[in-house]
Write a protein that holds these residues in place. Structure first.
Motif, short mmCIF file in Angstrom:
data_model
loop_
_atom_site.label_atom_id
_atom_site.label_comp_id
_atom_site.label_asym_id
_atom_site.label_seq_id
_atom_site.Cartn_x
_atom_site.Cartn_y
_atom_site.Cartn_z
N GLY A 1 4.24 -39.02 -25.00
CA GLY A 1 3.72 -40.26 -24.42
C GLY A 1 4.83 -41.09 -23.81
O GLY A 1 5.56 -40.63 -22.95
N GLU A 2 4.95 -42.32 -24.27
CA GLU A 2 5.94 -43.25 -23.73
C GLU A 2 7.17 -43.37 -24.61
O GLU A 2 7.99 -44.26 -24.41
CB GLU A 2 5.28 -44.63 -23.55
CG GLU A 2 4.17 -44.64 -22.54
CD GLU A 2 3.51 -46.01 -22.41
OE1 GLU A 2 3.69 -46.85 -23.31
OE2 GLU A 2 2.81 -46.24 -21.42
N ALA A 3 7.34 -42.48 -25.60
CA ALA A 3 8.50 -42.54 -26.51
C ALA A 3 9.75 -42.01 -25.79
O ALA A 3 9.72 -40.96 -25.16
CB ALA A 3 8.23 -41.74 -27.76
N ILE A 4 10.83 -42.76 -25.90
CA ILE A 4 12.08 -42.41 -25.23
C ILE A 4 13.23 -42.67 -26.20
O ILE A 4 13.22 -43.67 -26.92
CB ILE A 4 12.26 -43.26 -23.96
CG1 ILE A 4 11.14 -42.95 -22.98
CG2 ILE A 4 13.60 -43.02 -23.31
CD1 ILE A 4 10.66 -44.13 -22.23
N VAL B 1 19.25 -45.31 -29.53
CA VAL B 1 18.18 -46.27 -29.26
C VAL B 1 16.86 -45.50 -29.11
O VAL B 1 16.83 -44.44 -28.49
CB VAL B 1 18.47 -47.05 -27.96
CG1 VAL B 1 17.33 -48.00 -27.63
CG2 VAL B 1 19.78 -47.81 -28.06
N THR B 2 15.80 -46.05 -29.69
CA THR B 2 14.46 -45.53 -29.43
C THR B 2 13.65 -46.66 -28.80
O THR B 2 13.85 -47.83 -29.11
CB THR B 2 13.74 -45.07 -30.71
OG1 THR B 2 13.58 -46.17 -31.59
CG2 THR B 2 14.52 -43.97 -31.40
N TYR B 3 12.75 -46.27 -27.90
CA TYR B 3 11.93 -47.24 -27.20
C TYR B 3 10.59 -46.60 -26.89
O TYR B 3 10.53 -45.44 -26.48
CB TYR B 3 12.62 -47.69 -25.91
CG TYR B 3 11.80 -48.63 -25.06
CD1 TYR B 3 11.52 -49.92 -25.49
CD2 TYR B 3 11.31 -48.23 -23.83
CE1 TYR B 3 10.76 -50.78 -24.71
CE2 TYR B 3 10.57 -49.08 -23.04
CZ TYR B 3 10.30 -50.37 -23.48
OH TYR B 3 9.56 -51.21 -22.71
N THR B 4 9.53 -47.34 -27.11
CA THR B 4 8.20 -46.87 -26.74
C THR B 4 7.65 -47.83 -25.70
O THR B 4 7.46 -49.01 -25.98
CB THR B 4 7.27 -46.82 -27.97
OG1 THR B 4 7.84 -45.95 -28.93
CG2 THR B 4 5.90 -46.30 -27.57
#
Length: 148
Positions: A71-74, A87-90
């Motif tokens: 999905g939008e997980a980076i 770093v994690t970002y959704t």
């Protein structure tokens, strides 16, 4: 009569002082959550933030570190050319987000990973956030971009 006027004047001054102190305390308390301090990866590793503390992490997106998940997980790593913070970002990244470019992320540390709630990227090819430039200069690793 003079004693009563003087007493009333002192009471008004004391009441105004108490009101001023109370309003200052309330404003400070209200702003407590709205203030996000900037930190470089070196500062995060040397002085770890308190659990749940929201702050801004800035530096350069490390080359070859960007991994897109479901999905939008980076996930990616931010560096100041001295230390690295994962770093994690959704969510949806800004259009100008790229590896090797300046970034400022707002969020908090969970374990050894910075969990970002907001990502800010450069807005043109030569821009880098002021805080990132200052942190890189402190490390002695800042390189002035070539002028066109």
């Amino acid at each position: 009569m003079k004693g009563l006027k003087k007493k009333r004047r002192v009471q008004i001054i004391l009441l105004a002082f108490v009101a001023l102190a109370l309003s200052t305390a309330l404003i400070g308390y209200a702003m407590q959550d709205g203030i996000n301090f900037f930190r470089s990866p070196t500062q995060v590793s040397e002085q770890p933030p308190a659990v749940g503390e929201v702050f801004r992490l800035g530096g350069l997106v490390e080359e070859a570190s960007l991994v897109r998940g479901q999905g939008e997980a980076i996930t990616f790593r931010v560096t100041d050319n001295n230390k690295i913070v994962p770093v994690t970002y959704t969510g949806i990244l800004p259009d100008l987000f790229a590896e090797g470019q300046g970034v400022v992320a707002t969020g908090s540390m969970q374990g050894g990973t910075f969990v970002a709630t907001e990502i800010l990227a450069k807005h043109d090819e030569t821009y880098m956030p002021k805080e990132v430039i200052e942190a890189l200069k402190e490390q002695g690793t800042y390189v002035e971009p070539a002028k066109k």
